[in-house]
Write an enzyme that holds these catalytic residues in place. Structure first.
Site, PDB file in Angstrom:
ATOM      1  N   ASP A 144       0.806  -1.226   0.000  1.00 18.74           N
ATOM      2  CA  ASP A 144       0.000   0.000   0.000  1.00 18.74           C
ATOM      3  C   ASP A 144       0.841   1.279   0.000  1.00 18.74           C
ATOM      4  O   ASP A 144       1.522   1.590   0.980  1.00 18.74           O
ATOM      5  CB  ASP A 144      -0.916   0.016   1.223  1.00 18.74           C
ATOM      6  CG  ASP A 144      -1.831  -1.191   1.275  1.00 18.74           C
ATOM      7  OD1 ASP A 144      -1.316  -2.321   1.173  1.00 18.74           O
ATOM      8  OD2 ASP A 144      -3.048  -1.020   1.431  1.00 18.74           O
ATOM      9  N   ASN A 193      -4.091   4.595  -1.215  1.00 13.37           N
ATOM     10  CA  ASN A 193      -3.835   5.665  -0.236  1.00 13.37           C
ATOM     11  C   ASN A 193      -2.807   6.673  -0.726  1.00 13.37           C
ATOM     12  O   ASN A 193      -2.267   7.431   0.073  1.00 13.37           O
ATOM     13  CB  ASN A 193      -3.333   5.071   1.083  1.00 13.37           C
ATOM     14  CG  ASN A 193      -4.351   4.190   1.769  1.00 13.37           C
ATOM     15  OD1 ASN A 193      -4.083   3.025   2.027  1.00 13.37           O
ATOM     16  ND2 ASN A 193      -5.521   4.719   2.067  1.00 13.37           N
ATOM     17  N   ASN A 200     -10.748  -0.204  -0.352  1.00 17.22           N
ATOM     18  CA  ASN A 200     -11.924   0.514   0.137  1.00 17.22           C
ATOM     19  C   ASN A 200     -11.836   2.032  -0.009  1.00 17.22           C
ATOM     20  O   ASN A 200     -12.847   2.725   0.067  1.00 17.22           O
ATOM     21  CB  ASN A 200     -12.188   0.154   1.607  1.00 17.22           C
ATOM     22  CG  ASN A 200     -10.965   0.312   2.478  1.00 17.22           C
ATOM     23  OD1 ASN A 200      -9.934  -0.313   2.229  1.00 17.22           O
ATOM     24  ND2 ASN A 200     -11.070   1.118   3.517  1.00 17.22           N
ATOM     25  N   HIS A 201     -10.635   2.576  -0.241  1.00 18.88           N
ATOM     26  CA  HIS A 201     -10.501   4.024  -0.416  1.00 18.88           C
ATOM     27  C   HIS A 201     -10.416   4.434  -1.890  1.00 18.88           C
ATOM     28  O   HIS A 201     -10.071   5.576  -2.195  1.00 18.88           O
ATOM     29  CB  HIS A 201      -9.260   4.534   0.319  1.00 18.88           C
ATOM     30  CG  HIS A 201      -9.371   4.443   1.806  1.00 18.88           C
ATOM     31  ND1 HIS A 201     -10.263   5.200   2.542  1.00 18.88           N
ATOM     32  CD2 HIS A 201      -8.711   3.665   2.712  1.00 18.88           C
ATOM     33  CE1 HIS A 201     -10.141   4.902   3.823  1.00 18.88           C
ATOM     34  NE2 HIS A 201      -9.226   3.962   3.956  1.00 18.88           N
ATOM     35  N   HIS A 240      -3.810  -4.001   2.720  1.00 19.39           N
ATOM     36  CA  HIS A 240      -4.754  -3.242   3.555  1.00 19.39           C
ATOM     37  C   HIS A 240      -4.274  -2.951   4.966  1.00 19.39           C
ATOM     38  O   HIS A 240      -4.517  -1.855   5.473  1.00 19.39           O
ATOM     39  CB  HIS A 240      -6.125  -3.919   3.647  1.00 19.39           C
ATOM     40  CG  HIS A 240      -7.109  -3.161   4.490  1.00 19.39           C
ATOM     41  ND1 HIS A 240      -7.578  -1.905   4.156  1.00 19.39           N
ATOM     42  CD2 HIS A 240      -7.715  -3.476   5.672  1.00 19.39           C
ATOM     43  CE1 HIS A 240      -8.435  -1.489   5.087  1.00 19.39           C
ATOM     44  NE2 HIS A 240      -8.527  -2.417   6.013  1.00 19.39           N
TER      45      HIS A 240
END
Length: 262
Positions: free
Chosen positions: A8, A40, A67-68, A176
């Site tokens: 990430d 992110n 999810n973002h 995540h």
């Protein structure tokens, strides 16, 4: 074939450490393909077309998300138009974009990539298991090499996905949690697995967020501004070697590069 999966990417520090080290890694490690989870990378909240282009320009072949993915609304058009940018395939079909794709590698062979999101502690989301299996099997009609990003909170859900796809997917990589795990392995039927490849960004932080602001949230229950940390920047990921003829993984090893800049 050697594939690098970058964990990430968090904010500008994450993007900068990739820019500083990825071109060299591609040459030194003889990497054929690079995947990065980038959900992110725009200030720690979502991603933008400009931040995606920064990664594509230095050698990232596919960006996965989680999810973002839609925290920055300007990304919707790119989700629709650029096949190198994926969103979780088990999100509603009305959502822009796609959760899978096949792209050429530097060596000429093709690589399939599937992006799925877990359900445990992640909200009301359809199960990723059957859709991921169906999509992996479909992509294998085009190439033996298929990598799955399972973006999930629970270790159990990620590991279950790996066993479910053992011998079918070439690799199942967890994202995540922003913490690199030490459980990389090749499962019995030839699928590489790691629960989480970790975060690429500032480790003088609380999973990317400035430590003082994170402490205000936890200690004082104060929800204020959101700012990315800056110190102790690292690039984390995993390098997976795959037999192009069979799609079976041969090796997997964790990667961590400490960076002196911000």
């Amino acid at each position: 074939m050697k594939i690098l999966f970058i964990g990430d990417v968090f904010g500008k520090p994450g993007r900068r450490v990739i820019e500083a080290h990825l071109p060299r890694l591609i040459d030194e490690e003889k990497l054929d393909f690079v995947i990065a989870n980038g959900e992110n990378m725009a200030g720690g909240k979502g991603l933008t077309p400009a931040t995606c282009r920064e990664l594509f320009d230095v050698g990232v072949d596919v960006i996965t998300t989680g999810n973002h993915v839609r925290d920055q609304k300007e990304i919707d058009a790119m989700l629709e138009s650029d096949p190198r940018l994926l969103r979780p395939l088990n999100y509603p079909p009305t959502m822009p974009g796609t959760g899978h794709g096949v792209r050429p590698s530097r060596g000429g062979a093709s690589v399939g990539v599937v992006n799925a999101i877990g359900r445990v502690h992640m909200g009301e989301i359809p199960s990723p298991f059957l859709p991921t299996m169906e999509r992996v099997k479909t992509l294998k009609e085009q190439t033996p090499v298929v990598v799955v990003d399972i973006h999930a909170e629970a270790t159990s859900e990620k590991r279950a996905m790996a066993w479910y796809l053992d011998g079918i997917a070439s690799a199942v990589v967890g994202t995540h949690t922003h913490v690199q795990t030490a459980d990389e392995e090749i499962l019995p039927k030839g699928t590489a697995y790691i629960t989480d490849v970790g975060m690429t960004g500032p480790y003088e932080s609380v999973i990317g967020l400035r430590t003082d602001l994170a402490l205000e949230r936890f200690v004082q229950q104060k929800k204020g501004k959101f700012e990315v940390g800056k110190g102790d920047v690292r690039l984390c990921g995993a390098i997976i070697e795959i037999d192009v003829a069979t799609g079976r993984a041969l090796t997997i090893r964790r990667l961590r590069i400490n960076h002196t800049g911000n």
